[in-house]
Write an enzyme that holds these catalytic residues in place. Sequence first.
Site, PDB file in Angstrom:
ATOM      1  CG  ASN A   1      -3.027   2.133  -0.987  1.00 43.86           C
ATOM      2  OD1 ASN A   1      -2.482   2.156   0.104  1.00 43.86           O
ATOM      3  ND2 ASN A   1      -2.344   2.174  -2.128  1.00 43.86           N
TER       4      ASN A   1
ATOM      5  N   GLY B   1       0.845  -1.186   0.000  1.00 41.27           N
ATOM      6  CA  GLY B   1       0.000   0.000   0.000  1.00 41.27           C
ATOM      7  C   GLY B   1       0.880   1.237   0.000  1.00 41.27           C
ATOM      8  CB  SER B   2       1.848   3.771  -1.346  1.00 44.23           C
ATOM      9  OG  SER B   2       2.685   2.676  -1.577  1.00 44.23           O
ATOM     10  CG  ASN B   3      -0.614   7.249   2.812  1.00 45.14           C
ATOM     11  OD1 ASN B   3      -1.679   6.694   2.575  1.00 45.14           O
ATOM     12  ND2 ASN B   3      -0.050   7.252   4.008  1.00 45.14           N
TER      13      ASN B   3
END
Length: 726
Positions: A446, A188-190
């Site tokens: 996400n 995941g990531s921002n």
Amino acid sequence: MRRFIALSLVVAGVLVTSPPAAAGGGTLIRRTSYGIPHVLADDYRGAGQGLGYAFAQDNACVMAEIVVTLAAERSRWFGQENEASDLHHQRLNQSSVVERQLARGPSKQAKDLVRGYVAGFNRYLTEKGLPTACRAYARPITEIDVWRRVHQVAGLTGSEGFQEQLVSAQPPGSAVTAPARVATERPGSNGIALGRDATVPGTGMVLGNPHFDWDDTWRFYQHHLTIPGELDVSGAGLYGVPVVNIGHNDRLGWTHTASEAQTITLSKLTLVPGDPTSYVVDGKAHRMIAEQVTAGGTTRTLYRTPDGPVVEDDRALQWTGTTAFVLRDANHGNLQVVDQWLAIARARSVSDLHKALVRHQALPWVNTLASDATGTAYFGDVQVVPHVTDEQRTRCDAGTPIGLVVLDGSRSDCGWGSDPDAVTPGRLGPGRLPHLVRRDHVSNMNDSAWLANPAAPLTGYPSIVGDVGTERSARTRVGLDMIGTNDFTLSTLESAMVGNRNLTAEQGRAAVVAMCQANPSLPANDGQLVDVRAACAALAAWPGTGDTGEAGRGAYFWRSFLALTGRPGTSLWQVPFDPADPVRTPRGINANDPGVQRAFAEAVRMFAAAGVAVDVPLDAVQQYEGIPIHGCRGPEGCFNVISVPGPPRPDAEPGIPHGTSFVMAVELTGNGPRMSSMLVYGQSADPASPHHTDQARLYAKKQWVKGEFTEREIAANPDLSVRRLR
């Protein structure tokens, strides 16, 4: 003819003046503070050589483990529990998919980069010998080893994540047990990209915050590659892949987030009666392709069709006498990702970036967020996506609701289509994929592309790319609230990243505390009353963030309580989701709901059973090598994700399984980039390395590493060391 600027360096007290690359012969590896290598070379092979050598210095044993895994030899060295991994990778190796794709291209530059990486890595082993810690299984690496790693990265959220389900798929009556589909923390990531209207100086800024497993083989490695006149890129890449995945050059910064677009589909086969290894398409019978695979001391016959391998679990995807399921992965054979990331690294503007994404269309499972020196921000989900239209999904739906696209495999017209602008047949063309250019901001945490900028919702795309009009995660909502109408500086962007806001606590802690103060005993699920006063006091004193120290007392109890509120019959929110107000809803915890109150009591019970105090500080449950790690889980509404689950277990270790890894905040100015970073677990996975915990200690104090990009900045670093590879 290239023009070289002179470079003056002080190395071990000796003034060294030399051209920046091979005019004097060889490749330069300049290491600055925290062990960050800056590789300067004449060509791609030299750049790869410098990076491979530096990576071997820091992580030779991790690369050895990667190679063993991809060679299907894990069982031999790490135990029989690795049998599924070995069978999966041996099957891929027998198929020669990597060798076939290499014969079709990547580019000469990509091949030279990999060739140099292998040479540099092996040169280090030749000079220093095999590392003691992994001497039993370490060996010189080959180009095929690295290209297999590239292929593994491309398939990470596809077939790579279904290994047990693929190698355990057997016809009815087999002694092999079909595994359960176990949910794990996916990448995941921002990502936030700011344009000139959202920054005080009117520049472009990017915040990249990938969330990956902290397991050694899926870490990021920070580095800087320079080929004068050709390439100058700084950032971080996944172990074993010689590119910058997230980073910047002098005019453009970019990051990626895991996309909601599906990169795999399933086909539900109708089997020939009495023959579970034959299936029917358009009324005609076909035999499955049988593949005998031997790995990890096990020989197994596995089955596939031309679309892909048969997959099975013990729930919705059972192989019965009448049906079976096939997994088709759009990233199978995708080695073009190296050229894709090189093209991104060479882009000088948002416009160049979009053209690079369209030209290659090889990003495997990620969105892209970027900003450039003109203050233009960009979001794009231009990547590899199967060509499945909404009309086709409706017409070909196989009636297996599992969260993935499942098509009717008994009809040839239910296979993937294609678009004329698609680089590879069978994929959606770039014209069907969302992108957005803005002067203010774009972001992704996400969820789907829909609210990359709430003022300009992205709609009208095939549903396989992502949904619209549905509830956004608490992490997405806190991210959008952080952006708000703020005008950012690089410093305030850094502060927002490590502010450790917890949206659910901001919206509901006061109501929950009022509820438990009014009800010192609450009923658990079995009706028994539980004394909740200590937990209530802990939450009353907690400031509602993911910080460590005394401010972290109560944070872990909140996380554990919230995780129990998702049970059926619980109405958590006072204000439910409203598609007309998706950024601010749902909100407000409904503390008077009986299910919420039972969850509170059950959380108290679980802490008592585990022998953990309800006011345990985050320091005690979130540690890396004994260093407290601030942050909290995404479902709590935390931006800075550290995925330590709750409620506690008696045998739980305080390690970090997943979460914030490499963090980059970069401002693109007319005078060049200004960048700050944190690689939380450091450059090296080796506990004996000085770069194993140095950045974790910085992170614990919310301090950043100042990026050095120009030759002048690199030369001025007080910890500079230089190695020339001739």
